[in-house]
Scaffold this active site. Structure first.
Site, PDB file in Angstrom:
ATOM      1  N   CYS A 175     -13.826 -47.214  10.060  1.00  0.00           N
ATOM      2  CA  CYS A 175     -14.672 -47.268  11.259  1.00  0.00           C
ATOM      3  C   CYS A 175     -16.029 -47.911  10.970  1.00  0.00           C
ATOM      4  O   CYS A 175     -16.605 -48.586  11.824  1.00  0.00           O
ATOM      5  CB  CYS A 175     -14.870 -45.861  11.821  1.00  0.00           C
ATOM      6  SG  CYS A 175     -13.345 -45.148  12.477  1.00  0.00           S
TER       7      CYS A 175
ATOM      8  N   CYS B 128     -15.964 -42.989   8.320  1.00  0.00           N
ATOM      9  CA  CYS B 128     -15.004 -43.439   7.303  1.00  0.00           C
ATOM     10  C   CYS B 128     -15.092 -44.954   7.137  1.00  0.00           C
ATOM     11  O   CYS B 128     -15.609 -45.651   8.021  1.00  0.00           O
ATOM     12  CB  CYS B 128     -13.586 -43.023   7.698  1.00  0.00           C
ATOM     13  SG  CYS B 128     -12.783 -44.175   8.847  1.00  0.00           S
TER      14      CYS B 128
ATOM     15  N   ASP C 118       4.829 -26.767  -3.333  1.00  0.00           N
ATOM     16  CA  ASP C 118       5.833 -26.022  -2.572  1.00  0.00           C
ATOM     17  C   ASP C 118       7.011 -25.719  -3.492  1.00  0.00           C
ATOM     18  O   ASP C 118       7.062 -26.183  -4.630  1.00  0.00           O
ATOM     19  CB  ASP C 118       6.254 -26.794  -1.320  1.00  0.00           C
ATOM     20  CG  ASP C 118       6.887 -28.138  -1.645  1.00  0.00           C
ATOM     21  OD1 ASP C 118       7.273 -28.348  -2.808  1.00  0.00           O
ATOM     22  OD2 ASP C 118       6.992 -28.977  -0.735  1.00  0.00           O
TER      23      ASP C 118
ATOM     24  N   HIS D 296      -8.899 -43.139   7.376  1.00  0.00           N
ATOM     25  CA  HIS D 296      -9.493 -42.671   8.639  1.00  0.00           C
ATOM     26  C   HIS D 296      -8.869 -41.350   9.085  1.00  0.00           C
ATOM     27  O   HIS D 296      -9.589 -40.407   9.451  1.00  0.00           O
ATOM     28  CB  HIS D 296      -9.322 -43.701   9.759  1.00  0.00           C
ATOM     29  CG  HIS D 296      -9.610 -43.113  11.107  1.00  0.00           C
ATOM     30  ND1 HIS D 296     -10.890 -42.930  11.583  1.00  0.00           N
ATOM     31  CD2 HIS D 296      -8.786 -42.553  12.032  1.00  0.00           C
ATOM     32  CE1 HIS D 296     -10.842 -42.305  12.749  1.00  0.00           C
ATOM     33  NE2 HIS D 296      -9.581 -42.075  13.042  1.00  0.00           N
TER      34      HIS D 296
ATOM     35  N   CYS E  87     -17.418 -42.122  13.829  1.00  0.00           N
ATOM     36  CA  CYS E  87     -16.765 -41.791  12.564  1.00  0.00           C
ATOM     37  C   CYS E  87     -17.422 -42.573  11.425  1.00  0.00           C
ATOM     38  O   CYS E  87     -17.748 -43.751  11.578  1.00  0.00           O
ATOM     39  CB  CYS E  87     -15.276 -42.123  12.659  1.00  0.00           C
ATOM     40  SG  CYS E  87     -14.360 -41.798  11.138  1.00  0.00           S
TER      41      CYS E  87
END
Length: 376
Positions: free
Chosen positions: A310, A307, A93, A336, A305
């Site tokens: 999880c 990840c 940015d 996650h 999930c």
């Protein structure tokens, strides 16, 4: 390896689009969510872990990096990609938003902004030319024009003044950016929630000509309804054959609504910041892992999930490590959240490509409305 920056639109569904941005450092599948790596790190994540969530591109922050460790030092050490060990594309940015929101004792003139560092009070000047120089030293793949972003709500006269100054700065940014094959410069549309000012801004940017166009000045306090009101028309004011980037958005339902309205790229600190404060984003809405209801729960955050949080840990464990102030709490919840965000983006891309976006969005809202699984 390509040396050009290109954008290919592959499918549309209503206003929504899916495509691919190609850069010398890799491809970016759109719509894309960009994790924020403010100070040359996506907080609580290793770069390879960020890549494993499915992120194609991350965002770096001009304001923070110019103050510490400085763009000149990063350039001496081989550029931002090497410095932080991220080998894919990076968008930086311009520093404008942080100067307006973080810097102390700032003074705005036609030339640029003079401000005191929020770290040590040292004096700095940021102009369109200096912003381009910093981003060149960092070596980012996508560079943003230097702009002024007023907080909303603000009077139309103030929004108009800031927008017109930003358009003059956009012209100076383009001149200072020069000819950099393989690197892209994005212009930033401003104008708050005023349609005429947005139109004026878009026209000014198109005359200057950019590799991509951002919709700036939203997600700054105006609320989702007002933001969607602007997104109902603002993306279509920008060239259809260039990427459209909505800056600083957002929550999962903000992202879905923005994609429905024709946005290609987004970024937000929310998934990482939430992860460090015990908030998990799931397909069934937000889970606050601090709550006592999770203390004895052997189930994962989300059984669908994949990840690591999880797959390998229970809600009870995540509750415990958060309560105990352990670093692994922020690491697992951030992983996650970023995984969930990237899974959402993949779902949106697939739905647009297959012409079933409406059904995907309906299911997204239905599951969220159900709320979290019942406590044990």
């Amino acid at each position: 390896m390509t040396s050009a920056f290109t954008f290919e639109l592959r499918a549309t569904d209503g206003k929504a689009r899916t495509g691919v941005i190609t850069t010398p450092r890799g491809k970016i599948r759109t719509p894309a969510f960009m994790p924020v790596g403010t100070a040359a790190t996506v907080k609580a994540m290793l770069p390879e872990s960020v890549a494993a969530t499915g992120a194609d591109i991350i965002l770096g922050n001009t304001y923070h990096l110019m103050l510490r460790p400085t763009a000149e030092r990063i350039a001496r050490l081989g550029g931002l990609h090497k410095f932080m060990n991220w080998h894919g594309p990076i968008l930086t940015d311009s520093g404008g938003f942080q100067v307006m929101s973080l810097a102390a004792l700032r003074k705005l003139t036609e030339e640029g902004v003079t401000f005191s560092s929020h770290i040590d009070g040292s004096k700095h000047v940021l102009t369109p030319e200096r912003s381009m120089e910093i981003q060149r030293l960092l070596g980012s793949d996508i560079v943003m024009c230097f702009d002024e972003c007023p907080a909303l709500p603000a009077p139309d006269e103030e929004v108009a003044r800031a927008m017109r100054l930003s358009m003059r700065w956009a012209e100076r940014s383009k001149a200072a950016f020069g000819d950099r094959p393989g690197h892209a410069l994005f212009g930033i549309q401003q104008g708050g929630v005023n349609r005429e000012l947005r139109e004026e801004s878009a026209e000014a940017l198109k005359v200057i000509g950019f590799d991509g166009y951002a919709i700036g000045g939203l997600a700054v306090g105006e609320g989702q309804e007002a933001m969607f009101g602007v997104l109902d028309y603002a993306p279509q004011m920008l060239p259809a054959d260039k990427p459209r980037y909505l800056m600083g958005v957002g929550k999962p339902d903000d992202i879905v609504g923005a994609v429905q309205r024709g946005v290609d790229m987004m970024d937000c600190v929310l998934p990482t910041r939430s992860g460090r404060t015990g908030q998990a984003w799931t397909r069934r809405g937000q889970v606050n892992i601090k709550n006592a209801r999770h203390a004895d729960d052997p189930r994962p955050l989300d059984e669908d999930c994949t990840c690591p949080a999880c797959r390998n840990y229970s809600r009870a464990y995540l509750h415990h490590v958060f309560r105990a102030g352990e670093m692994i709490s922020g690491m697992l919840l951030t992983w996650h959240n970023l995984h969930y965000y990237q899974e959402l983006m993949q779902g949106l891309r697939d739905a647009i490509a297959e012409g079933r976006l409406d059904a995907f969005v309906s299911e997204f809202h239905r599951l969220r409305a159900e709320g979290d699984i019942e406590p044990i």
